[in-house]
Enzyme design. Sequence first.
Site, short mmCIF file in Angstrom:
data_model
loop_
_atom_site.label_atom_id
_atom_site.label_comp_id
_atom_site.label_asym_id
_atom_site.label_seq_id
_atom_site.Cartn_x
_atom_site.Cartn_y
_atom_site.Cartn_z
N LYS A 58 -62.41 -21.34 8.55
CA LYS A 58 -62.37 -20.99 7.12
C LYS A 58 -60.99 -21.27 6.53
O LYS A 58 -60.87 -21.81 5.43
CB LYS A 58 -62.74 -19.52 6.95
N ASP A 82 -56.44 -11.72 14.46
CA ASP A 82 -57.41 -10.72 14.02
C ASP A 82 -56.72 -9.36 14.04
O ASP A 82 -56.49 -8.78 15.10
CB ASP A 82 -58.62 -10.72 14.96
N ASN A 109 -49.82 -9.97 4.18
CA ASN A 109 -50.70 -10.05 3.02
C ASN A 109 -52.15 -9.69 3.31
O ASN A 109 -52.88 -9.22 2.43
CB ASN A 109 -50.63 -11.49 2.47
N SER A 156 -49.06 -4.09 -0.54
CA SER A 156 -49.73 -2.80 -0.65
C SER A 156 -50.64 -2.83 -1.87
O SER A 156 -51.27 -3.85 -2.15
CB SER A 156 -48.69 -1.68 -0.73
N TYR A 183 -58.83 3.64 1.76
CA TYR A 183 -58.02 2.53 1.26
C TYR A 183 -56.65 3.04 0.81
O TYR A 183 -55.61 2.45 1.14
CB TYR A 183 -58.74 1.83 0.10
N LYS A 187 -52.92 1.90 2.20
CA LYS A 187 -51.95 1.25 1.33
C LYS A 187 -50.66 2.08 1.21
O LYS A 187 -49.56 1.50 1.07
CB LYS A 187 -52.57 1.02 -0.05
#
Length: 324
Positions: A58, A82, A109, A156, A183, A187
């Site tokens: 990909k 991974d 990222n 973040s 989440y 972050k």
Amino acid sequence: MTGPFGATSTTDEVLAGVDLSGKRVLVTGASAGLGVETARALAARGAQVVGAARDLAKAERATAAVRADARNGGGLELIELDLASLASVRKTSHALVADGRTFDIVIANAGVMATPLGHTADGFETQFGTNHLGHFVFVNRIASLISPGGRLVNVSSSGHRFADVDLEDPNFEHTDYEPWLAYGRSKTANILFAVEFDRRHKSRGVRATALHPGGIQTELGRHLPEGALEQLLTRINTELAAEGKPPFQFKTIPQGAATSVWAGAVAAADEVGGKYCENCHVSVVTEGLINPISEGVRSYALDPEHAKALWAKSEEMVGEVFAH
């Protein structure tokens, strides 16, 4: 020149006139969205970019533009990583250390957002395990490769305002799971990791920072239930209307990646080291109501003692201790 830049600045605007020839940059998540654009913008200024991705096939397809836009000796190399598997993280980091070539910038990222309850290969809650622990182990294992004067940039999110980290129950073993809560925890961890990494490495001239790229429509939202994004936007725009502000507008991908390249290659090290950035500037501490698009960083995400505690908990979870 470090500005003036803002929410609508693009990667090409931020890097205008910047020569990155001879620089080597590692970007995780180089198979879609912000990672691809970050790699493209850097390679176009002469940087040798190493793009890490879980799915190499990909990534090869997605990064054709990176190679096409490379200039002044810039280029792209892809490596498999991974972040949801510490075996993969350790294998890839070992190979990089054995290779010995250094990096001037590492941009962490890659990530996942608002996933259903799940676990990584090592049994960690998916978002905390992928977004934080995977990068925690990977970056620390290659820390010796970051050259003096180099920089770590952790991507973040303003979503850190949804939740502080929970060092007592990081895997939701005793807490009801909620995707946005998880989440937010992950972050916040990205920011705290940057704070403590910066403290540990600034004596050798390596600095770390964290940032919010902005609201961008990328593959990151693939786990959201149908209609969830529309509901969120309706709430945001209702709040904005009540404040007499115009409706929310998504950033383009080049606008979203602009803060990453600004923080990594343009801003002064002392300006961003140990800080949280958004819209191509250092953000201010704000408390109070959660508004997903307002600027500001929560104080708990920058607390140095909190950052040390997360570091220790992270080492305990992954079974690995990293030197000061």
